[in-house]
Design a protein around this motif. Structure first.
Motif, PDB file in Angstrom:
ATOM      1  N   GLU A 274      35.130  51.541  43.415  1.00  0.00           N
ATOM      2  CA  GLU A 274      35.289  50.089  43.252  1.00  0.00           C
ATOM      3  C   GLU A 274      35.615  49.467  44.608  1.00  0.00           C
ATOM      4  O   GLU A 274      36.750  49.077  44.894  1.00  0.00           O
ATOM      5  N   TRP A 275      34.576  49.358  45.449  1.00  0.00           N
ATOM      6  CA  TRP A 275      34.821  48.940  46.829  1.00  0.00           C
ATOM      7  C   TRP A 275      35.253  47.488  46.935  1.00  0.00           C
ATOM      8  O   TRP A 275      35.993  47.120  47.853  1.00  0.00           O
ATOM      9  N   GLY A 276      34.812  46.633  46.020  1.00  0.00           N
ATOM     10  CA  GLY A 276      35.286  45.253  46.026  1.00  0.00           C
ATOM     11  C   GLY A 276      36.791  45.187  45.844  1.00  0.00           C
ATOM     12  O   GLY A 276      37.487  44.420  46.524  1.00  0.00           O
ATOM     13  N   ASP A 277      37.317  46.001  44.937  1.00  0.00           N
ATOM     14  CA  ASP A 277      38.774  46.047  44.708  1.00  0.00           C
ATOM     15  C   ASP A 277      39.497  46.600  45.928  1.00  0.00           C
ATOM     16  O   ASP A 277      40.610  46.165  46.252  1.00  0.00           O
ATOM     17  N   LEU A 281      42.272  44.465  48.283  1.00  0.00           N
ATOM     18  CA  LEU A 281      43.653  44.962  48.358  1.00  0.00           C
ATOM     19  C   LEU A 281      44.351  44.494  49.630  1.00  0.00           C
ATOM     20  O   LEU A 281      45.581  44.380  49.663  1.00  0.00           O
ATOM     21  N   MET A 282      43.588  44.202  50.671  1.00  0.00           N
ATOM     22  CA  MET A 282      44.209  43.767  51.929  1.00  0.00           C
ATOM     23  C   MET A 282      44.986  42.466  51.753  1.00  0.00           C
ATOM     24  O   MET A 282      45.954  42.217  52.462  1.00  0.00           O
ATOM     25  N   ASP A 283      44.543  41.617  50.804  1.00  0.00           N
ATOM     26  CA  ASP A 283      45.209  40.332  50.583  1.00  0.00           C
ATOM     27  C   ASP A 283      45.981  40.290  49.266  1.00  0.00           C
ATOM     28  O   ASP A 283      46.421  39.218  48.837  1.00  0.00           O
ATOM     29  N   ALA A 284      46.155  41.444  48.635  1.00  0.00           N
ATOM     30  CA  ALA A 284      46.847  41.503  47.344  1.00  0.00           C
ATOM     31  C   ALA A 284      48.360  41.557  47.547  1.00  0.00           C
ATOM     32  O   ALA A 284      48.867  41.696  48.664  1.00  0.00           O
ATOM     33  N   GLN A 285      49.097  41.441  46.441  1.00  0.00           N
ATOM     34  CA  GLN A 285      50.549  41.546  46.482  1.00  0.00           C
ATOM     35  C   GLN A 285      50.970  42.999  46.695  1.00  0.00           C
ATOM     36  O   GLN A 285      50.263  43.929  46.314  1.00  0.00           O
ATOM     37  N   THR A 286      52.137  43.181  47.308  1.00  0.00           N
ATOM     38  CA  THR A 286      52.692  44.518  47.483  1.00  0.00           C
ATOM     39  C   THR A 286      52.839  45.207  46.122  1.00  0.00           C
ATOM     40  O   THR A 286      53.319  44.606  45.167  1.00  0.00           O
ATOM     41  N   GLY A 287      52.432  46.456  46.075  1.00  0.00           N
ATOM     42  CA  GLY A 287      52.523  47.232  44.838  1.00  0.00           C
ATOM     43  C   GLY A 287      51.201  47.377  44.121  1.00  0.00           C
ATOM     44  O   GLY A 287      51.042  48.281  43.295  1.00  0.00           O
ATOM     45  N   LEU A 297      45.196  54.115  46.588  1.00  0.00           N
ATOM     46  CA  LEU A 297      45.327  53.242  47.748  1.00  0.00           C
ATOM     47  C   LEU A 297      46.269  52.115  47.330  1.00  0.00           C
ATOM     48  O   LEU A 297      45.965  51.357  46.409  1.00  0.00           O
ATOM     49  N   ILE A 298      47.432  52.029  47.988  1.00  0.00           N
ATOM     50  CA  ILE A 298      48.503  51.133  47.565  1.00  0.00           C
ATOM     51  C   ILE A 298      48.754  50.072  48.630  1.00  0.00           C
ATOM     52  O   ILE A 298      48.883  50.391  49.822  1.00  0.00           O
ATOM     53  N   LYS A 299      48.818  48.812  48.201  1.00  0.00           N
ATOM     54  CA  LYS A 299      49.199  47.745  49.143  1.00  0.00           C
ATOM     55  C   LYS A 299      50.715  47.786  49.316  1.00  0.00           C
ATOM     56  O   LYS A 299      51.465  47.689  48.349  1.00  0.00           O
ATOM     57  N   LEU A 305      48.535  52.191  51.863  1.00  0.00           N
ATOM     58  CA  LEU A 305      48.998  53.579  51.825  1.00  0.00           C
ATOM     59  C   LEU A 305      48.037  54.410  51.003  1.00  0.00           C
ATOM     60  O   LEU A 305      47.758  54.106  49.849  1.00  0.00           O
ATOM     61  N   LEU A 306      47.524  55.476  51.593  1.00  0.00           N
ATOM     62  CA  LEU A 306      46.618  56.391  50.907  1.00  0.00           C
ATOM     63  C   LEU A 306      47.375  57.670  50.580  1.00  0.00           C
ATOM     64  O   LEU A 306      47.871  58.354  51.486  1.00  0.00           O
TER      65      LEU A 306
END
Length: 437
Positions: A274-277, A281-287, A297-299, A305-306
């Motif tokens: 799911e490459w769009g997701d 993730l770069m602009d998503a909320q922490t967590g 892959l965690i924001k 964080l991988l």
């Protein structure tokens, strides 16, 4: 073709000479010709044949044919029978994908147990074009457009330089016998439809289609090599390795062009689809996180964080008795408990506790929701969740945090902060030093 193949082995695959080779033979013209060429080139090989039991008596006939071929070439033949339909149903994959997985898994097992150096398959130039078109139709990254690799791990494909027509003409000239797979005539599968309906039209438009395609792939591979070189230069500034996995600097990525391609190149080998997701993730909320079958892959604030999927330990608690001076805890380290006369050097990996305040055996466990403690050097209590937030713990750090307890009371957030209730007082005569290494 004999001379060309011998020269190809010398120039492109010299390591095959003197190696122990496992040759995949289905009974079709491609693999039969490869078997004869390997025999002519005096390579040391044995034959492996998979009976997928998909065509009844025809499948059994293929197996007998390959065994007879091995006898005529005086080489050993290994055969394996698979319930391919059952495997496909149980694993939720197509029959073709099931056959592929079963085949290569068995090749790997054979290579390991009998110590073959390489496995050869009979993929040729037409297979390469078909694979390119399949990937193009389904949607793919740059790697999917570079086609079948000549070499990948222990798999080698020395016929990629030859067209199907060249292989068939050579077989007829030599009067070789082979088996025709009746399923190849059906357009049920995408590959056959491409082979029978699309490629002939393309060849009408350009009779030199395969030659032009080969040049295109060379250019694509050169471009991909350039991309990989670029990523290698950026990597030290982009990625940091820690004990839980890797941290990717979001702010740095946003400063360079082609951000999506950079993320794709960094993460392509970790199973994400799911490459769009992933990009969002770069602009998503922490967590927030995106999952693959094997990784997360965690924001986390300014980083991605991988990590591998988190699995809770089967044993969630350990005990420390007063009689034990040294205790090894899997996944954490070794605990040392010693009586000392006074407080020594303070560090995150050591605490000093008056023995009178401890209720043995002590418990080591993962933290849980609702846990609280009295942070050393502070007044009042604090929830561990609030402590983690204040200390800016990432999700992997929280998941791997253990606590030392006396009864129900927290003595130490291990490697982070001691509890004020267990501070040493001037009147304490017995002081225990508890360290983890």
């Amino acid at each position: 073709m004999e001379k060309t193949f011998k020269n190809l082995v010398k120039t492109d695959y010299p390591y095959l000479c003197g190696s122990k080779i496992l040759l995949a033979v289905s009974g079709g013209v491609d693999s039969v010709v490869l078997a004869h060429l390997c025999h002519i080139a005096k390579l040391d090989f044995a034959i492996a044949h998979c009976n997928f039991n998909l065509r009844g008596d025809e499948s059994d006939g293929d197996e007998k044919f390959v065994v007879d071929l091995g006898d005529s070439l005086e080489v050993e033949v290994y055969t394996e029978s698979f319930n391919t339909l059952n495997f496909a149903e149980n694993n939720g994959v197509s029959v073709q994908m099931a056959a592929r997985e079963l085949r290569y898994e068995w090749f790997a097992e054979l290579s390991s147990s009998i110590q073959f150096d390489y496995t050869l398959t009979a993929h040729h130039a037409n297979d390469n074009l078909e694979t390119f078109l399949i990937n193009l139709i389904r949607g793919t990254g740059p790697e999917g457009l570079t086609g079948i690799k000549k070499e990948k791990n222990y798999i080698v494909r020395p016929l990629l330089a030859f067209k199907r027509s060249e292989i068939e003409d050579f077989a007829r000239k030599k009067n070789y016998k082979w088996r025709e797979d009746s399923s190849n005539a059906s357009d049920k599968y995408m590959r056959n439809k491409i082979r029978h309906q699309i490629i002939p039209v393309m060849e009408e438009l350009n009779p030199q289609l395969l030659d032009g395609f080969s040049k295109t792939q060379e250019h694509l591979q050169e471009s991909l090599d350039l991309v990989e070189d670029y990523i290698s230069l950026l990597y030290p500034k982009l990625v940091q390795k820690d004990k839980y996995g890797y941290a990717i600097d979001i702010e740095f990525i946003k400063k360079v062009p082609n951000q999506k391609q950079i993320l794709y190149q960094l993460l392509k080998s970790f199973g994400f689809t799911e490459w769009g997701d992933v990009y969002d993730l770069m602009d998503a909320q922490t967590g927030k996180m995106v999952l693959s079958d094997s990784h997360r892959l965690i924001k986390d604030r300014k980083k991605l964080l991988l990590t591998e999927h988190y699995e809770k330990s089967g044993n969630s608690e350990y005990r420390l008795s007063r009689q034990e001076d040294l205790v090894m805890i899997p996944g954490m380290g070794t605990f040392h408990i010693n009586e000392v006369e006074k407080i020594g050097e303070i560090s995150s990996g050591c605490i000093y506790v008056p023995e009178r305040k401890l209720n043995f055996p002590l418990t080591i466990r993962k933290w849980k929701k609702g846990d609280f403690f009295y942070p050393f050097g502070m007044n009042g209590k604090k929830k561990l969740s609030d402590f983690f937030k204040d200390e800016k713990f990432s999700l992997p750090e929280k998941e791997h945090t253990w606590i030392l307890c006396s009864g129900e009371e927290i003595v130490w957030i291990i490697n982070h902060r001691a509890d004020n209730r267990f501070a040493v007082e001037n009147s304490d005569s017995k002081i225990l030093k508890i360290c983890i290494t």
